[in-house]
Design a protein around this motif. Structure first.
Motif, PDB file in Angstrom:
ATOM      1  N   VAL A  72       0.942  -0.921   0.003  1.00 25.93           N
ATOM      2  CA  VAL A  72      -0.293   0.161  -0.429  1.00 25.93           C
ATOM      3  C   VAL A  72       0.758   1.349   0.165  1.00 25.93           C
ATOM      4  CG1 VAL A  72      -1.606   1.333   1.590  1.00 25.93           C
ATOM      5  CG2 VAL A  72      -2.008  -1.223   0.712  1.00 25.93           C
ATOM      6  N   ALA A  73       1.748   1.547   0.698  1.00 24.73           N
ATOM      7  CA  ALA A  73       2.738   2.351   0.604  1.00 24.73           C
ATOM      8  C   ALA A  73       3.760   2.383  -0.912  1.00 24.73           C
ATOM      9  CB  ALA A  73       4.092   2.100   1.958  1.00 24.73           C
ATOM     10  N   GLU A  74       3.671   1.758  -0.654  1.00 26.04           N
ATOM     11  CA  GLU A  74       4.494   1.478  -2.616  1.00 26.04           C
ATOM     12  C   GLU A  74       3.460   2.004  -3.325  1.00 26.04           C
ATOM     13  OE1 GLU A  74       6.145  -1.686  -3.992  1.00 26.04           O
ATOM     14  OE2 GLU A  74       7.135  -2.468  -2.306  1.00 26.04           O
ATOM     15  N   LEU A  75       2.433   2.225  -3.592  1.00 25.85           N
ATOM     16  CA  LEU A  75       1.641   2.144  -4.571  1.00 25.85           C
ATOM     17  C   LEU A  75       0.503   3.717  -4.245  1.00 25.85           C
ATOM     18  CD1 LEU A  75      -0.592  -1.086  -4.783  1.00 25.85           C
ATOM     19  CD2 LEU A  75       0.655   0.154  -6.345  1.00 25.85           C
ATOM     20  N   GLU A  76       0.698   3.905  -2.859  1.00 29.31           N
ATOM     21  CA  GLU A  76       0.871   6.063  -2.676  1.00 29.31           C
ATOM     22  C   GLU A  76       1.771   6.849  -2.511  1.00 29.31           C
ATOM     23  OE1 GLU A  76       0.255   5.254   2.207  1.00 29.31           O
ATOM     24  OE2 GLU A  76      -1.798   4.633   1.655  1.00 29.31           O
ATOM     25  N   ASP A  88       8.340  10.582 -15.238  1.00 27.43           N
ATOM     26  CA  ASP A  88       9.114  10.577 -15.965  1.00 27.43           C
ATOM     27  C   ASP A  88       9.431   9.056 -16.803  1.00 27.43           C
ATOM     28  OD1 ASP A  88      10.531   8.962 -14.225  1.00 27.43           O
ATOM     29  OD2 ASP A  88      11.939  11.420 -14.094  1.00 27.43           O
ATOM     30  N   THR A  89      10.145   8.625 -17.639  1.00 27.94           N
ATOM     31  CA  THR A  89      10.443   7.303 -17.432  1.00 27.94           C
ATOM     32  C   THR A  89      10.823   6.300 -16.534  1.00 27.94           C
ATOM     33  OG1 THR A  89      11.431   7.934 -19.457  1.00 27.94           O
ATOM     34  CG2 THR A  89      12.322   5.577 -19.277  1.00 27.94           C
ATOM     35  N   ILE A  90      11.476   7.021 -15.539  1.00 30.83           N
ATOM     36  CA  ILE A  90      11.637   5.637 -14.736  1.00 30.83           C
ATOM     37  C   ILE A  90      10.304   5.154 -13.912  1.00 30.83           C
ATOM     38  CG2 ILE A  90      12.616   5.638 -12.403  1.00 30.83           C
ATOM     39  CD1 ILE A  90      15.238   7.325 -13.648  1.00 30.83           C
ATOM     40  N   LEU A  91       9.156   6.824 -13.391  1.00 31.80           N
ATOM     41  CA  LEU A  91       8.792   6.930 -12.573  1.00 31.80           C
ATOM     42  C   LEU A  91       7.140   5.111 -13.198  1.00 31.80           C
ATOM     43  CD1 LEU A  91       6.979   7.431 -10.448  1.00 31.80           C
ATOM     44  CD2 LEU A  91       6.492   9.075 -11.061  1.00 31.80           C
ATOM     45  N   ILE A  92       7.631   5.838 -14.826  1.00 31.47           N
ATOM     46  CA  ILE A  92       6.540   4.813 -15.586  1.00 31.47           C
ATOM     47  C   ILE A  92       6.777   3.119 -14.972  1.00 31.47           C
ATOM     48  CG2 ILE A  92       5.816   4.266 -18.265  1.00 31.47           C
ATOM     49  CD1 ILE A  92       6.462   7.052 -18.311  1.00 31.47           C
ATOM     50  N   ASP A  96       4.664  -0.226 -13.532  1.00 35.13           N
ATOM     51  CA  ASP A  96       4.600  -1.060 -13.842  1.00 35.13           C
ATOM     52  C   ASP A  96       5.025  -1.991 -13.437  1.00 35.13           C
ATOM     53  OD1 ASP A  96       3.139  -0.033 -16.686  1.00 35.13           O
ATOM     54  OD2 ASP A  96       5.413   0.560 -18.321  1.00 35.13           O
ATOM     55  N   ALA A  97       5.738  -2.027 -12.521  1.00 35.91           N
ATOM     56  CA  ALA A  97       6.223  -3.047 -11.839  1.00 35.91           C
ATOM     57  C   ALA A  97       5.784  -3.341 -10.717  1.00 35.91           C
ATOM     58  CB  ALA A  97       7.828  -2.402 -11.333  1.00 35.91           C
ATOM     59  N   ALA A  98       5.271  -2.182 -10.129  1.00 33.65           N
ATOM     60  CA  ALA A  98       4.427  -1.981  -8.935  1.00 33.65           C
ATOM     61  C   ALA A  98       3.005  -2.414  -9.542  1.00 33.65           C
ATOM     62  CB  ALA A  98       3.720  -0.028  -8.429  1.00 33.65           C
ATOM     63  N   THR A 102       4.806  -8.590 -13.641  1.00 27.08           N
ATOM     64  CA  THR A 102       6.121  -9.489 -14.397  1.00 27.08           C
ATOM     65  C   THR A 102       6.489  -8.144 -15.824  1.00 27.08           C
ATOM     66  OG1 THR A 102       3.015 -10.073 -15.607  1.00 27.08           O
ATOM     67  CG2 THR A 102       5.741 -12.165 -14.145  1.00 27.08           C
ATOM     68  N   ALA A 103       5.004  -7.069 -16.111  1.00 28.79           N
ATOM     69  CA  ALA A 103       5.695  -6.713 -16.599  1.00 28.79           C
ATOM     70  C   ALA A 103       7.317  -6.105 -16.864  1.00 28.79           C
ATOM     71  CB  ALA A 103       4.800  -4.292 -16.191  1.00 28.79           C
TER      72      ALA A 103
END
Length: 110
Positions: A72-76, A88-92, A96-98, A102-103
């Motif tokens: 939940v903390a990661e997704l928040e 930015d690209t890293i955040l995208i 996707d990883a969150a 398997t993305a």
């Protein structure tokens, strides 16, 4: 084994069991109390086993809850980044990883 006469009644103590202080108790009472003690010990053993199982279950549920809280903390954090429009690209890639573990594996295959 035969015991002495009961001093109070002068009856035979053959069906008596010696206890502390030179006193005797009837075999029937001794057997009943022994059976009750054994039954209580079995009950105690069962309850201790149930307690142990519940403790293991509680520990597993606590670990699962902690993992869920981390997720939940990661997704928040991801949601906060999206709302602040600092994508930015890293955040995208992190989004996707969150959202799909398997993305990254799929994008690496392409």
């Amino acid at each position: 084994m035969r015991y002495d006469l009961d001093r109070d009644t002068e009856e035979s103590c053959a069906d008596m069991v010696p206890v502390d202080g030179g006193r005797y108790v009837e075999s029937v009472d001794f057997d009943r109390v022994t059976a009750e003690r054994d039954a209580l010990q079995l009950l105690l053993n069962d309850l201790e086993e149930q307690n142990h199982s519940l403790e293991q279950r509680r520990h597993a549920e606590k670990q699962a809850g902690q993992a869920a809280e981390r997720r939940v903390a990661e997704l928040e954090w991801v949601l906060m980044a999206i709302r602040s429009k600092s994508i930015d690209t890293i955040l995208i890639a992190q989004i996707d990883a969150a959202l799909n573990p398997t993305a990254e594996a799929v994008s690496n295959e392409a």
